[in-house]
Enzyme design. Structure first.
Site, PDB file in Angstrom:
ATOM      1  N   GLN A 107       8.444  -0.268  11.686  1.00 47.06           N
ATOM      2  CA  GLN A 107       7.719  -0.528  12.941  1.00 47.06           C
ATOM      3  C   GLN A 107       7.094  -1.925  12.945  1.00 47.06           C
ATOM      4  OE1 GLN A 107       4.429   1.961  15.227  1.00 47.06           O
ATOM      5  NE2 GLN A 107       3.439   0.829  13.591  1.00 47.06           N
ATOM      6  N   ALA A 124       7.243  -0.236   2.137  1.00 47.62           N
ATOM      7  CA  ALA A 124       6.518   0.855   1.461  1.00 47.62           C
ATOM      8  C   ALA A 124       7.179   2.189   1.767  1.00 47.62           C
ATOM      9  CB  ALA A 124       5.066   0.911   1.940  1.00 47.62           C
ATOM     10  N   GLN A 125       6.964   3.166   0.886  1.00 52.77           N
ATOM     11  CA  GLN A 125       7.117   4.569   1.284  1.00 52.77           C
ATOM     12  C   GLN A 125       5.783   4.872   1.945  1.00 52.77           C
ATOM     13  OE1 GLN A 125       6.924   7.712   2.441  1.00 52.77           O
ATOM     14  NE2 GLN A 125       5.798   8.287   0.579  1.00 52.77           N
ATOM     15  N   TYR A 172       7.896   8.158  -6.929  1.00 52.94           N
ATOM     16  CA  TYR A 172       8.642   7.199  -6.113  1.00 52.94           C
ATOM     17  C   TYR A 172       7.668   6.358  -5.277  1.00 52.94           C
ATOM     18  CZ  TYR A 172      11.761   5.333  -2.571  1.00 52.94           C
ATOM     19  OH  TYR A 172      12.433   4.475  -1.737  1.00 52.94           O
ATOM     20  N   SER A 231      -4.211  -0.573   3.529  1.00 51.03           N
ATOM     21  CA  SER A 231      -4.344   0.538   4.483  1.00 51.03           C
ATOM     22  C   SER A 231      -5.736   1.156   4.483  1.00 51.03           C
ATOM     23  CB  SER A 231      -3.326   1.620   4.103  1.00 51.03           C
ATOM     24  OG  SER A 231      -3.585   2.809   4.800  1.00 51.03           O
ATOM     25  N   GLU A 257      -6.180   4.120   4.562  1.00 47.72           N
ATOM     26  CA  GLU A 257      -6.091   5.312   3.705  1.00 47.72           C
ATOM     27  C   GLU A 257      -6.809   5.089   2.368  1.00 47.72           C
ATOM     28  OE1 GLU A 257      -4.451   8.605   3.741  1.00 47.72           O
ATOM     29  OE2 GLU A 257      -4.954   8.171   5.811  1.00 47.72           O
ATOM     30  N   TYR A 303       0.015   8.137  -1.932  1.00 44.40           N
ATOM     31  CA  TYR A 303       0.216   6.914  -1.122  1.00 44.40           C
ATOM     32  C   TYR A 303      -1.017   6.032  -1.190  1.00 44.40           C
ATOM     33  CZ  TYR A 303       0.299   3.986   3.086  1.00 44.40           C
ATOM     34  OH  TYR A 303       0.225   2.924   3.970  1.00 44.40           O
ATOM     35  N   LYS A 309      -1.590   2.263  -2.708  1.00 45.80           N
ATOM     36  CA  LYS A 309      -2.085   1.139  -1.891  1.00 45.80           C
ATOM     37  C   LYS A 309      -3.316   0.488  -2.539  1.00 45.80           C
ATOM     38  CE  LYS A 309       0.606   0.616   1.757  1.00 45.80           C
ATOM     39  NZ  LYS A 309       1.369  -0.623   1.988  1.00 45.80           N
ATOM     40  N   ARG A 314       7.197   3.755  16.430  1.00 42.28           N
ATOM     41  CA  ARG A 314       6.686   4.541  15.310  1.00 42.28           C
ATOM     42  C   ARG A 314       7.730   5.586  14.910  1.00 42.28           C
ATOM     43  NH1 ARG A 314       3.200   4.584  11.062  1.00 42.28           N
ATOM     44  NH2 ARG A 314       1.113   5.290  11.658  1.00 42.28           N
TER      45      ARG A 314
HETATM   46  P1  NAP Z   1       7.390   1.948   8.229  1.00 44.69           P
HETATM   47  O1  NAP Z   1       7.811   1.961   9.667  1.00 44.69           O
HETATM   48  O2  NAP Z   1       7.458   3.189   7.438  1.00 44.69           O
HETATM   49  O3  NAP Z   1       8.285   0.809   7.512  1.00 44.69           O
HETATM   50  C1  NAP Z   1       8.355   0.722   6.111  1.00 44.69           C
HETATM   51  C2  NAP Z   1       9.390  -0.322   5.755  1.00 44.69           C
HETATM   52  O4  NAP Z   1       9.515  -0.384   4.322  1.00 44.69           O
HETATM   53  C3  NAP Z   1      10.816  -0.024   6.294  1.00 44.69           C
HETATM   54  O5  NAP Z   1      11.413  -1.238   6.674  1.00 44.69           O
HETATM   55  C4  NAP Z   1      11.491   0.553   5.079  1.00 44.69           C
HETATM   56  O6  NAP Z   1      12.909   0.445   5.117  1.00 44.69           O
HETATM   57  C5  NAP Z   1      10.902  -0.336   4.009  1.00 44.69           C
HETATM   58  N1  NAP Z   1      11.105   0.193   2.661  1.00 44.69           N
HETATM   59  C6  NAP Z   1      10.901   1.456   2.223  1.00 44.69           C
HETATM   60  N2  NAP Z   1      11.249   1.565   0.939  1.00 44.69           N
HETATM   61  C7  NAP Z   1      11.695   0.337   0.561  1.00 44.69           C
HETATM   62  C8  NAP Z   1      12.226  -0.173  -0.652  1.00 44.69           C
HETATM   63  N3  NAP Z   1      12.389   0.590  -1.721  1.00 44.69           N
HETATM   64  N4  NAP Z   1      12.562  -1.484  -0.698  1.00 44.69           N
HETATM   65  C9  NAP Z   1      12.447  -2.272   0.392  1.00 44.69           C
HETATM   66  N5  NAP Z   1      11.966  -1.829   1.567  1.00 44.69           N
HETATM   67  C10 NAP Z   1      11.597  -0.539   1.637  1.00 44.69           C
HETATM   68  O7  NAP Z   1       5.913   1.385   8.093  1.00 44.69           O
HETATM   69  P2  NAP Z   1       5.016   0.551   9.149  1.00 44.69           P
HETATM   70  O8  NAP Z   1       4.272   1.510   9.991  1.00 44.69           O
HETATM   71  O9  NAP Z   1       5.839  -0.493   9.765  1.00 44.69           O
HETATM   72  O10 NAP Z   1       3.943  -0.098   8.157  1.00 44.69           O
HETATM   73  C11 NAP Z   1       4.187  -1.356   7.529  1.00 44.69           C
HETATM   74  C12 NAP Z   1       3.345  -1.451   6.273  1.00 44.69           C
HETATM   75  O11 NAP Z   1       1.959  -1.323   6.606  1.00 44.69           O
HETATM   76  C13 NAP Z   1       3.616  -0.366   5.239  1.00 44.69           C
HETATM   77  O12 NAP Z   1       3.385  -0.945   3.971  1.00 44.69           O
HETATM   78  C14 NAP Z   1       2.536   0.668   5.509  1.00 44.69           C
HETATM   79  O13 NAP Z   1       2.263   1.409   4.353  1.00 44.69           O
HETATM   80  C15 NAP Z   1       1.388  -0.220   5.904  1.00 44.69           C
HETATM   81  N6  NAP Z   1       0.401   0.353   6.824  1.00 44.69           N
HETATM   82  C16 NAP Z   1       0.808   0.941   7.984  1.00 44.69           C
HETATM   83  C17 NAP Z   1      -0.143   1.415   8.870  1.00 44.69           C
HETATM   84  C18 NAP Z   1       0.264   2.045  10.185  1.00 44.69           C
HETATM   85  O14 NAP Z   1      -0.583   2.709  10.798  1.00 44.69           O
HETATM   86  N7  NAP Z   1       1.491   1.839  10.664  1.00 44.69           N
HETATM   87  C19 NAP Z   1      -1.504   1.277   8.583  1.00 44.69           C
HETATM   88  C20 NAP Z   1      -1.881   0.634   7.397  1.00 44.69           C
HETATM   89  C21 NAP Z   1      -0.917   0.161   6.528  1.00 44.69           C
HETATM   90  P3  NAP Z   1      13.810   1.542   5.917  1.00 44.69           P
HETATM   91  O15 NAP Z   1      13.735   1.138   7.374  1.00 44.69           O
HETATM   92  O16 NAP Z   1      15.141   1.362   5.297  1.00 44.69           O
HETATM   93  O17 NAP Z   1      13.181   2.884   5.678  1.00 44.69           O
HETATM   94  O1  F7E Z   2      -1.236  11.646  10.261  1.00 45.37           O
HETATM   95  C1  F7E Z   2      -2.600  14.965  11.001  1.00 45.37           C
HETATM   96  C2  F7E Z   2      -2.530  14.547   9.552  1.00 45.37           C
HETATM   97  O2  F7E Z   2       1.026  11.096   9.407  1.00 45.37           O
HETATM   98  C3  F7E Z   2      -2.427  11.467  11.001  1.00 45.37           C
HETATM   99  C4  F7E Z   2       0.512   5.876   7.979  1.00 45.37           C
HETATM  100  O3  F7E Z   2       0.963   4.820   8.783  1.00 45.37           O
HETATM  101  O4  F7E Z   2      -1.716   5.651   8.831  1.00 45.37           O
HETATM  102  C5  F7E Z   2      -0.654   6.566   8.660  1.00 45.37           C
HETATM  103  O5  F7E Z   2      -1.054   7.662   7.850  1.00 45.37           O
HETATM  104  C6  F7E Z   2      -3.254  12.744  10.968  1.00 45.37           C
HETATM  105  C7  F7E Z   2      -3.449  13.335   9.573  1.00 45.37           C
HETATM  106  O6  F7E Z   2      -0.713   9.266   9.712  1.00 45.37           O
HETATM  107  C8  F7E Z   2       0.499  16.650  11.810  1.00 45.37           C
HETATM  108  O7  F7E Z   2      -2.975  15.601   8.694  1.00 45.37           O
HETATM  109  C9  F7E Z   2      -1.611  17.006  12.073  1.00 45.37           C
HETATM  110  O8  F7E Z   2      -4.773  13.731   9.410  1.00 45.37           O
HETATM  111  O9  F7E Z   2       0.330  10.256  11.679  1.00 45.37           O
HETATM  112  P1  F7E Z   2      -0.043  10.592  10.289  1.00 45.37           P
HETATM  113  P2  F7E Z   2      -1.668   9.007   8.458  1.00 45.37           P
HETATM  114  O10 F7E Z   2      -1.542  10.040   7.425  1.00 45.37           O
HETATM  115  O11 F7E Z   2      -3.030   8.742   9.017  1.00 45.37           O
HETATM  116  C10 F7E Z   2      -2.228   5.086   7.609  1.00 45.37           C
HETATM  117  C11 F7E Z   2      -3.319   4.096   7.981  1.00 45.37           C
HETATM  118  C12 F7E Z   2      -1.169   4.521   6.745  1.00 45.37           C
HETATM  119  O12 F7E Z   2      -1.398   3.570   6.005  1.00 45.37           O
HETATM  120  C13 F7E Z   2       0.087   5.318   6.614  1.00 45.37           C
HETATM  121  O13 F7E Z   2       1.149   4.507   6.134  1.00 45.37           O
HETATM  122  O14 F7E Z   2      -2.561  13.732  11.718  1.00 45.37           O
HETATM  123  N1  F7E Z   2      -1.487  15.816  11.440  1.00 45.37           N
HETATM  124  N2  F7E Z   2      -0.402  17.552  12.303  1.00 45.37           N
HETATM  125  C14 F7E Z   2      -0.188  15.555  11.274  1.00 45.37           C
HETATM  126  N3  F7E Z   2       0.454  14.495  10.722  1.00 45.37           N
HETATM  127  C15 F7E Z   2       1.797  14.508  10.723  1.00 45.37           C
HETATM  128  N4  F7E Z   2       2.473  13.455  10.204  1.00 45.37           N
HETATM  129  N5  F7E Z   2       2.522  15.568  11.214  1.00 45.37           N
HETATM  130  C16 F7E Z   2       1.918  16.676  11.783  1.00 45.37           C
HETATM  131  O15 F7E Z   2       2.573  17.599  12.227  1.00 45.37           O
END
Ligand code: NAP
Ligand code: F7E
Length: 337
Positions: free
Chosen positions: A13, A88-89, A101, A131, A133, A154, A158, A189
């Protein structure tokens, strides 16, 4: 000469929005894609110009955060001015199933990126995608000085990556910056994060092709912002005189229940008729509430969120309705437009 950026996680994303932003600013953008048995570049296909085209400024390279030698070779060849480590995963619930992993990619992978950047010795500035988190169990509001209390594999990974970036700044004098981003969402997303899961289900229920939506904990509070605005904060954080760490958030908290209610209400439906609780979606340890204080980002970067909760919900629901309509009409499907 245009500036050069390298993005890990370019197919995700944030990587897709960041590459659009940097290309608009005149950068040449290189991205790391990992080998997959099916196409994984949907989010960037719209901007990907074939490298044989003389206008091409976006280049994708096979590499992986688990393969330090390939990262080092890549950074030596590309000689980037800025490195954004977004790979990231990133799924918190999944990290409980694959903790090793997740530690390897999300934690150690960041170290590999840092060490490869140091070894290349090209003076690149480094952005680490940290993050909210990491704050985990520490109650809101969370800001840069708030102690970390991670609640998942996770989040632990981080925290390791965050401190590695700080350590490279302090020990090698590298320009390393952590963006501590709170949840940010968009039509791009992945479908298994709660916001997109909800908005996709609302569109499908409205269209009559889904009956129920199964969710876990509805009481969790999150601070949800709009992803295209958050990648601007990433870029801004690398344009400062000195490296530093920044919380990026909206400062508003809402429960998952409120998100559900707003999304169903937007299409005139009562969520209580469709939403069921499935304990499989509960987490072994939950993060109850994340609400960020972005004062430092506002003062230092001049950054502030523009799209708040209500608009975000509407943007995402409408994008999923449009996606269904495009599929129905047999039109070329884009995740958003
Ligand atoms: P995302 O959509 O899950 O994208 C993760 C990216 O990492 C994808 O391009 C994925 O490739 C790649 N990736 C996974 N495993 C890899 C590996 N082994 N080697 C190289 N690339 C790999 O995450 P996002 O929402 O864009 O978030 C971007 C970053 O910000 C992540 O580090 C996430 O943890 C962090 N973050 C996100 C949020 C949020 O709310 N979105 C908040 C705080 C921090 P594929 O497309 O092949 O899976
Ligand atoms: O969950 C609750 C769940 O998976 C948000 C990642 O980008 O933001 C993200 O992590 C909340 C949690 O995001 C479902 O328990 C309820 O409390 O959308 P989420 P996350 O865990 O906050 C942080 C900042 C990152 O860094 C991460 O990479 O929603 N929840 N029911 C659910 N969550 C999911 N996934 N699925 C449900 O059915």
């Amino acid at each position: 000469m245009s500036r050069v950026a390298l993005i890990s996680g370019i197919t995700g994303q944030d990587g897709s929005y960041l590459s659009e932003l940097l290309l608009d600013k005149g950068y040449t953008v290189h991205g790391i894609k990992r080998r997959s048995s099916s196409f994984n570049t949907d989010r960037i296909d719209r901007i990907d110009v074939h490298p044989r085209n003389a206008d091409a400024r976006l280049f994708l390279h096979y590499s992986d955060l688990s393969d330090p030698a390939s990262l080092t070779n890549l950074i030596r060849d590309i000689r980037p001015d800025e490195v954004y480590n977004l790979g990231a995963q990133s799924h918190v619930r999944v990290s409980f199933d694959i903790p090793g992993y997740t530690a390897g990619i999300t934690g150690l992978g960041a170290l590999h990126m840092l060490e490869s950047t140091r070894a290349a010795n090209v003076g690149a500035r480094f952005y680490q995608a940290s993050s909210s988190e990491m704050f985990g169990a520490t109650p809101p509001p969370q800001r840069e000085e708030t102690p970390f209390h991670p609640r998942s594999p996770y989040a632990c990974a981080k925290v390791y990556a965050y401190w590695s970036a700080v350590n490279y700044r302090e020990s090698w004098g590298m320009y390393c910056t952590n963006g501590i981003l709170f949840n940010h969402e968009s039509p791009r997303r992945s479908e298994n994060f709660v916001t997109r899961k909800i908005t996709r289900a609302v569109a499908r229920i409205e269209a009559g092709i889904q009956d129920k939506l199964y969710l876990g904990n509805l009481d969790a509070v999150r601070d949800w912002g709009y992803a295209p605005e958050y990648v601007e904060a990433m870029w801004l954080s690398l344009q400062q005189d000195r490296p530093d760490d920044y919380v990026v958030a909206t400062g508003e908290g809402h429960t998952v229940r409120e998100f559900v209610e707003a999304a169903f209400a937007h299409v005139g439906l009562d969520w209580r008729e469709y939403v069921m609780i499935d304990p499989r979606y509960f987490r072994p340890a939950e993060v109850d509430a994340l609400i960020g204080d972005y004062t430092k980002a506002r003062r230092t970067l001049g950054w502030a969120p523009k799209t708040l909760f209500g608009d975000l919900v509407r943007i995402m629901v409408d994008a999923d309705r449009q996606l269904l309509e495009d599929e129905r009409m047999g039109r070329l499907v884009r995740i958003d437009r």
